[in-house]
Design a protein around this motif. Structure first.
Motif, PDB file in Angstrom:
ATOM      1  N   GLU A  17       0.822  -1.204   0.000  1.00  0.00           N
ATOM      2  CA  GLU A  17       0.000   0.000   0.000  1.00  0.00           C
ATOM      3  C   GLU A  17       0.860   1.260   0.000  1.00  0.00           C
ATOM      4  O   GLU A  17       0.476   2.293  -0.560  1.00  0.00           O
ATOM      5  CB  GLU A  17      -0.929   0.002   1.224  1.00  0.00           C
ATOM      6  CG  GLU A  17      -2.005  -1.070   1.202  1.00  0.00           C
ATOM      7  CD  GLU A  17      -2.930  -0.936   0.006  1.00  0.00           C
ATOM      8  OE1 GLU A  17      -3.223   0.200  -0.411  1.00  0.00           O
ATOM      9  OE2 GLU A  17      -3.355  -1.987  -0.528  1.00  0.00           O
ATOM     10  N   THR A  37       3.477   3.330  -3.629  1.00  0.00           N
ATOM     11  CA  THR A  37       3.354   4.496  -4.508  1.00  0.00           C
ATOM     12  C   THR A  37       4.011   5.741  -3.914  1.00  0.00           C
ATOM     13  O   THR A  37       4.442   6.628  -4.657  1.00  0.00           O
ATOM     14  CB  THR A  37       1.874   4.803  -4.791  1.00  0.00           C
ATOM     15  OG1 THR A  37       1.180   4.966  -3.544  1.00  0.00           O
ATOM     16  CG2 THR A  37       1.235   3.691  -5.598  1.00  0.00           C
ATOM     17  N   LEU A  38       4.099   5.819  -2.588  1.00  0.00           N
ATOM     18  CA  LEU A  38       4.763   6.955  -1.937  1.00  0.00           C
ATOM     19  C   LEU A  38       6.214   6.635  -1.578  1.00  0.00           C
ATOM     20  O   LEU A  38       7.109   7.445  -1.783  1.00  0.00           O
ATOM     21  CB  LEU A  38       3.998   7.360  -0.677  1.00  0.00           C
ATOM     22  CG  LEU A  38       2.579   7.908  -0.890  1.00  0.00           C
ATOM     23  CD1 LEU A  38       1.931   8.217   0.450  1.00  0.00           C
ATOM     24  CD2 LEU A  38       2.597   9.150  -1.771  1.00  0.00           C
ATOM     25  N   LEU A  63      -0.126  -4.056 -10.027  1.00  0.00           N
ATOM     26  CA  LEU A  63       1.030  -3.232  -9.688  1.00  0.00           C
ATOM     27  C   LEU A  63       1.971  -3.082 -10.880  1.00  0.00           C
ATOM     28  O   LEU A  63       2.540  -2.014 -11.109  1.00  0.00           O
ATOM     29  CB  LEU A  63       1.787  -3.852  -8.510  1.00  0.00           C
ATOM     30  CG  LEU A  63       1.084  -3.788  -7.149  1.00  0.00           C
ATOM     31  CD1 LEU A  63       1.806  -4.660  -6.130  1.00  0.00           C
ATOM     32  CD2 LEU A  63       1.010  -2.349  -6.648  1.00  0.00           C
ATOM     33  N   GLN A 114       0.581  -0.608 -13.371  1.00  0.00           N
ATOM     34  CA  GLN A 114       0.669   0.762 -12.867  1.00  0.00           C
ATOM     35  C   GLN A 114       2.097   1.302 -12.912  1.00  0.00           C
ATOM     36  O   GLN A 114       2.332   2.460 -12.560  1.00  0.00           O
ATOM     37  CB  GLN A 114       0.165   0.812 -11.424  1.00  0.00           C
ATOM     38  CG  GLN A 114      -1.307   0.477 -11.264  1.00  0.00           C
ATOM     39  CD  GLN A 114      -1.683   0.173  -9.828  1.00  0.00           C
ATOM     40  OE1 GLN A 114      -0.887   0.419  -8.902  1.00  0.00           O
ATOM     41  NE2 GLN A 114      -2.865  -0.372  -9.628  1.00  0.00           N
ATOM     42  N   GLN A 156       4.590   0.116 -11.081  1.00  0.00           N
ATOM     43  CA  GLN A 156       5.213   0.016  -9.766  1.00  0.00           C
ATOM     44  C   GLN A 156       6.285  -1.070  -9.701  1.00  0.00           C
ATOM     45  O   GLN A 156       7.129  -1.049  -8.792  1.00  0.00           O
ATOM     46  CB  GLN A 156       4.151  -0.279  -8.701  1.00  0.00           C
ATOM     47  CG  GLN A 156       3.016   0.714  -8.630  1.00  0.00           C
ATOM     48  CD  GLN A 156       3.466   2.073  -8.143  1.00  0.00           C
ATOM     49  OE1 GLN A 156       4.299   2.182  -7.254  1.00  0.00           O
ATOM     50  NE2 GLN A 156       2.931   3.124  -8.738  1.00  0.00           N
ATOM     51  N   PRO A 186      10.305  -3.631  -6.904  1.00  0.00           N
ATOM     52  CA  PRO A 186       9.759  -2.308  -7.205  1.00  0.00           C
ATOM     53  C   PRO A 186      10.590  -1.623  -8.291  1.00  0.00           C
ATOM     54  O   PRO A 186      11.823  -1.715  -8.291  1.00  0.00           O
ATOM     55  CB  PRO A 186       9.865  -1.579  -5.858  1.00  0.00           C
ATOM     56  CG  PRO A 186       9.781  -2.669  -4.839  1.00  0.00           C
ATOM     57  CD  PRO A 186      10.536  -3.813  -5.452  1.00  0.00           C
ATOM     58  N   TYR A 201      11.429   1.221  -8.627  1.00  0.00           N
ATOM     59  CA  TYR A 201      12.247   2.310  -8.110  1.00  0.00           C
ATOM     60  C   TYR A 201      13.621   1.835  -7.632  1.00  0.00           C
ATOM     61  O   TYR A 201      14.469   2.635  -7.251  1.00  0.00           O
ATOM     62  CB  TYR A 201      11.528   2.996  -6.940  1.00  0.00           C
ATOM     63  CG  TYR A 201      10.092   3.337  -7.247  1.00  0.00           C
ATOM     64  CD1 TYR A 201       9.759   4.495  -7.951  1.00  0.00           C
ATOM     65  CD2 TYR A 201       9.061   2.485  -6.846  1.00  0.00           C
ATOM     66  CE1 TYR A 201       8.437   4.797  -8.245  1.00  0.00           C
ATOM     67  CE2 TYR A 201       7.732   2.781  -7.137  1.00  0.00           C
ATOM     68  CZ  TYR A 201       7.434   3.931  -7.842  1.00  0.00           C
ATOM     69  OH  TYR A 201       6.125   4.218  -8.125  1.00  0.00           O
TER      70      TYR A 201
END
Length: 428
Positions: free
Chosen positions: A88, A91-92, A113, A116, A118, A316, A318
């Motif tokens: 959850e 995204t942040l 995910l 999106q 992510q 992820p 990122y």
């Protein structure tokens, strides 16, 4: 050196280290079962990766991580946080550089995910997973996860009440004629066999076994909803038979049917039930002399086809050290490490096919063998976001049909209309 960061007692507090890999590593798509290059030499990487897992996996990761560090030259930091909280927050946390490099996700969350943006695309080693496993972590032809553990509904039966293990639903129907399983206070009803079919997760195996489906194109086409097809309706009608002709009224209570089934089985008022592997500890603690087997064959001769569940590793998007994260996922999913997870830690059944085969060949874990066999007939749950709109509509469908408020066709048509409307409003 393995560093373990744990959550504090205060809800929401988390000590997380940002991933600090340099990302300047070479990739090699040829990875063997042991996580080494195709030429037998370990692919040398560098930097640091953070592996974020729930508390039931921290000790396991901490045990295997030193070998990975030594083999690949990558430092592993283990952080502890609830899996769903991690997902959850992605995204942040991701854009802020706070997301781990490797995390776990239920299969049904991976596709959404990935779509999106992510999750990073990953590569699966060959000859480690089957088609069902791969479908769980793939959407639109892109693989966003690596299968880790599997689960499926199975049948539990009481060895003291049954001389033979039921293998067909016809045999289960015959059990309902045994007066030992008559339900007090509701003449003409029986608790010989119980299944929480008012819950769509549990009843889907029945619907699918009769030819129904959630979404077309292997669960990726939400414009094609197959819950009111002739086959699906036939399956719902068979559930109606049990709700209206055999089972006590309590089986229609959405909130308490599951507890009712457990109570009846523990009290030896039910000879056979459908539940997942998560129910076993409860029966062991209650002292029930139970066995486990695949769910019997349906009256149409087809297998019961429940949802295939479990969890997979994901990276992820990122992450600053995706190559090392990929190598760690391959490492944690090899045969040695997945067998360690199964034997020494969670007892969850690994997705690794070689490990599964070893469990079957060993022949000692009846629950694991039953789950593996049932999983082979299971259907991957659609892992696109639209699946979220299916649950409420489908749950109403089973109650409306089972209670007799609507025919099976009416209940199915109404549910599909609700699902379609919700999908159009939210996703279009």
């Amino acid at each position: 050196m393995i560093k373990l960061q744990k959550l504090g007692i205060v809800v929401g507090s988390l000590m997380v280290l940002a991933a600090c890999g340099n990302g300047d590593t070479d990739t090699n798509d040829e990875v063997t079962e042991n996580g080494t290059e195709g030429n037998g030499e370990t692919e040398q990487l560098s930097g640091t990766i953070e592996v974020g897992v729930g508390e039931n996996y921290t000790d396991f990761i901490a045990e295997i991580a030193p070998a990975f560090e030594e083999e690949y030259g990558v430092e592993v930091i283990v952080t502890e946080r609830d899996m769903f909280e991690t997902l959850e927050a992605l995204t942040l946390d991701g854009p802020a550089g706070l997301a781990p490099d490797v995390i776990l996700s239920p299969y049904d969350r991976i596709g959404g995910l990935g779509q999106q943006g992510q999750l990073a695309e990953i590569t699966l080693p060959s000859d480690r997973n089957d088609e069902i496993d791969e479908q769980q972590v793939t959407v639109g032809g892109t693989t966003y996860g690596s299968p880790f553990v599997i689960e499926s509904l199975v049948m539990y039966y009481n060895r003291d009440l049954l001389d033979e293990v039921p293998t067909t639903f016809e045999e289960l129907e015959e059990l309902t004629e045994d007066d030992r399983f008559s339900f007090a206070g509701e003449p003409g009803t029986s608790t010989a066999f119980l299944a929480n079919w008012v819950d769509f997760y549990n009843s889907y195996g029945l619907i699918s076994g009769y030819g129904g489906y959630v979404f077309g194109n292997d669960g990726e086409d939400p414009s094609d909803i197959g819950l009111n097809t002739p086959g699906a309706v036939e399956g719902i009608e068979y559930a109606q038979y049990w709700f209206q002709e055999i089972w006590p009224d309590g089986m229609l209570d959405v909130t308490s049917a599951g507890n009712f089934i457990d109570d009846q089985f523990i009290q030896e008022s039910a000879a056979a039930i459908i539940n997942g592997p998560w129910g076993a500890n409860n029966y062991v603690e209650a002292g029930v002399n139970f066995g486990v087997a695949p769910i019997p064959t349906l009256p149409n001769g087809n297998a019961y086809e429940p949802f295939a569940g479990g969890k997979g590793w994901v990276i992820p998007s990122y992450s600053e050290n995706i190559d090392a994260a990929q190598a760690f996922i391959d490492f944690v999913n090899n045969e040695e490490n997945t067998m360690l997870l199964y034997t020494d830690y969670t007892r969850e059944i690994p997705a690794n096919q070689n490990t599964r085969n070893t469990i079957i060949e060993d022949g000692e874990d009846e629950l694991a063998i039953a789950v593996i066999e049932q999983y082979n007939d299971a259907v991957p749950m659609p892992n696109i976001p639209e699946m979220a709109e299916v649950w409420q509509g489908a749950e109403s469908m089973m109650f409306d049909a089972g209670s007799g408020n609507q025919t099976a066709q009416e209940a199915a048509d109404n549910a599909v209309e609700v699902i379609k409307t919700n999908i159009e409003q939210i996703y279009n």
